[in-house]
Design a protein around this motif. Sequence first.
Motif, PDB file in Angstrom:
ATOM      1  N   TYR A  79       0.979  -1.288   0.039  1.00 35.12           N
ATOM      2  CA  TYR A  79      -0.242   0.019  -0.105  1.00 35.12           C
ATOM      3  C   TYR A  79       1.044   1.423   0.095  1.00 35.12           C
ATOM      4  O   TYR A  79       0.537   2.194  -0.282  1.00 35.12           O
ATOM      5  N   ALA A  80       2.190   0.647  -0.151  1.00 36.72           N
ATOM      6  CA  ALA A  80       2.707   2.019   0.108  1.00 36.72           C
ATOM      7  C   ALA A  80       2.928   3.311  -1.276  1.00 36.72           C
ATOM      8  O   ALA A  80       3.456   4.017  -1.615  1.00 36.72           O
ATOM      9  N   ARG A  81       1.992   2.275  -2.006  1.00 35.77           N
ATOM     10  CA  ARG A  81       2.348   2.942  -3.827  1.00 35.77           C
ATOM     11  C   ARG A  81       1.152   4.509  -3.367  1.00 35.77           C
ATOM     12  O   ARG A  81       1.453   5.164  -4.746  1.00 35.77           O
ATOM     13  N   TYR A  82       0.528   3.616  -2.463  1.00 34.32           N
ATOM     14  CA  TYR A  82      -0.202   5.582  -2.476  1.00 34.32           C
ATOM     15  C   TYR A  82       0.118   6.839  -1.462  1.00 34.32           C
ATOM     16  O   TYR A  82      -0.134   8.331  -1.554  1.00 34.32           O
ATOM     17  N   VAL A  83       1.698   6.513  -1.306  1.00 31.05           N
ATOM     18  CA  VAL A  83       2.527   7.339  -0.436  1.00 31.05           C
ATOM     19  C   VAL A  83       3.442   7.258  -1.566  1.00 31.05           C
ATOM     20  O   VAL A  83       4.352   6.939  -1.553  1.00 31.05           O
ATOM     21  N   PRO A  84       3.404   8.384  -2.266  1.00 31.38           N
ATOM     22  CA  PRO A  84       4.423   8.866  -3.066  1.00 31.38           C
ATOM     23  C   PRO A  84       5.824   8.797  -3.664  1.00 31.38           C
ATOM     24  O   PRO A  84       6.678   8.530  -3.771  1.00 31.38           O
ATOM     25  N   GLN A  85       6.114   9.481  -1.706  1.00 26.22           N
ATOM     26  CA  GLN A  85       7.717   9.340  -1.496  1.00 26.22           C
ATOM     27  C   GLN A  85       7.849   8.045  -1.238  1.00 26.22           C
ATOM     28  O   GLN A  85       9.507   7.544  -0.785  1.00 26.22           O
ATOM     29  N   TYR A  86       7.418   7.121  -0.380  1.00 28.16           N
ATOM     30  CA  TYR A  86       7.916   5.902  -0.183  1.00 28.16           C
ATOM     31  C   TYR A  86       6.854   4.937  -1.098  1.00 28.16           C
ATOM     32  O   TYR A  86       7.391   3.773  -0.762  1.00 28.16           O
ATOM     33  N   SER A  87       6.371   4.575  -2.266  1.00 29.63           N
ATOM     34  CA  SER A  87       5.952   3.882  -3.561  1.00 29.63           C
ATOM     35  C   SER A  87       7.157   3.360  -3.292  1.00 29.63           C
ATOM     36  O   SER A  87       7.002   1.573  -3.725  1.00 29.63           O
ATOM     37  N   TYR A  88       8.191   2.850  -3.440  1.00 28.05           N
ATOM     38  CA  TYR A  88       9.646   2.666  -4.092  1.00 28.05           C
ATOM     39  C   TYR A  88       8.960   1.250  -3.306  1.00 28.05           C
ATOM     40  O   TYR A  88       9.475  -0.262  -3.697  1.00 28.05           O
ATOM     41  N   ASN A  90       6.945  -1.036  -2.489  1.00 24.95           N
ATOM     42  CA  ASN A  90       6.257  -1.249  -2.650  1.00 24.95           C
ATOM     43  C   ASN A  90       6.489  -3.202  -3.259  1.00 24.95           C
ATOM     44  O   ASN A  90       6.027  -3.898  -3.824  1.00 24.95           O
TER      45      ASN A  90
ATOM     46  N   ARG B   4      15.828   0.716  -3.044  1.00 20.33           N
ATOM     47  CA  ARG B   4      15.188   1.141  -5.079  1.00 20.33           C
ATOM     48  C   ARG B   4      15.805  -0.416  -5.221  1.00 20.33           C
ATOM     49  O   ARG B   4      14.420  -0.759  -6.450  1.00 20.33           O
TER      50      ARG B   4
END
Lengths: 198, 206
Positions: A79-88, A90, B4
């Motif tokens: 669900y980190a994809r919904y928080v742009p700065q932590y999306s990586y 996921n 990343r």
Amino acid sequence: MNISTNIGVWIGAIAALGIYSVLIKDNPFYRLVEHIFVGASAGIAIVTGVQTFKSQAWSPLTSGQWALIFPMLLGVLLYARYVPQYSYLNRLPLSLMMGAGAGVAMRGAVESQIVGQLTATMVKLTTLDAWIIFLGTLLSLSYFFLTYRLEGGAAWAPRLGRYFMMAAFGAAFGNTVMGRVSAAIGRFQFIFLEWLGL
Amino acid sequence: MFLRKTLPTLIAGVCGVVVVVAYFFAIPSVQTLANHILKWQSVIAVFALGLGGVNIIRLHTKNLQRDPKNFYSLALLVTFVITIVVGLTMGQTSAAYTFIFDYINVPTGSAIFSLLAFYIGTAAYRAFRAKNAEAAILLITGCIVMMGRVPIGAKILPFTAPATDWIMSVLNVGGQRGVMIAGAIGFIAVSLRIIVGLERRAYGGE
């Protein structure tokens, strides 16, 4: 005519008619039924998922299998994809799923699709049918030989392989058509017999 | 950079290698590890399913905000929520949940599945035009199988029933087997690329 008094049969029949109404043209009735179907299917999938979560993760965790907290945390990271700065983040659970999935797919492909099929092909060639299956397999495989183009005398092999594949595709197509037609007949039986009671 | 790129590649590689090695070699510790990984995978898959649910809610809520008269999105959301509430509060064996499954999901799904029977006619027309030898073979085998699969077809042309059995058990097997083996080799190649980190796009990398 003995029309059904079961509300469920009415809903099922109206839903089927709504789906078939698209055969005339796209219309609001069809789109409504389609959206209701998507909603119900997605809901059923979520309910099944929650039950799986309870049996596969929550119950074992509460009974002492603490290591299961890690896949749960990884799952939350999806669900980190919904928080742009932590999306990586996921990518971590996705990489586990893809890596394990690739491994499972690989061993499945080796076992059932290569070894299984080759074993079934390498039988005693005592009948004409066994020869046709054996040659069909070899010739259709030769079509996928892409390292270099088979030319001259060898060019007939992929061509014959293509004929075998076309026969198989024709058979698959015919089978699919009849499968869908029998599903349609089943629906019409439901509408005319179960709903309208004709 | 590590979180990343490197760590996802490492996770995919280790998980893939462990699962494959556990299958081909009887090493108890590796097999135990592979079982854990597969269990972890199924737990994460449930969260992925939830992600799909969240996406459905987000998308259709946005549709409703943009156009409050969008009753398609409203119907979808209402059905979605009712199904979940009924399934989770009353249970999967309750009468209400069985009703949704038996009288909404199954008949609509079957109708959508059978819809192809009507569209496939035009597809057959395009596919079955005997322009060359391959198309002619496709046409002949397709027609024989279609005729041989229904009682009336076998009544009109009696040879189609045994011919269908022969096509399905001999010609079809020969052709499909080559396709299956070649497909499996391609599948293994793609899986290997994922495991060794050459296909990072599969898990969101560049």
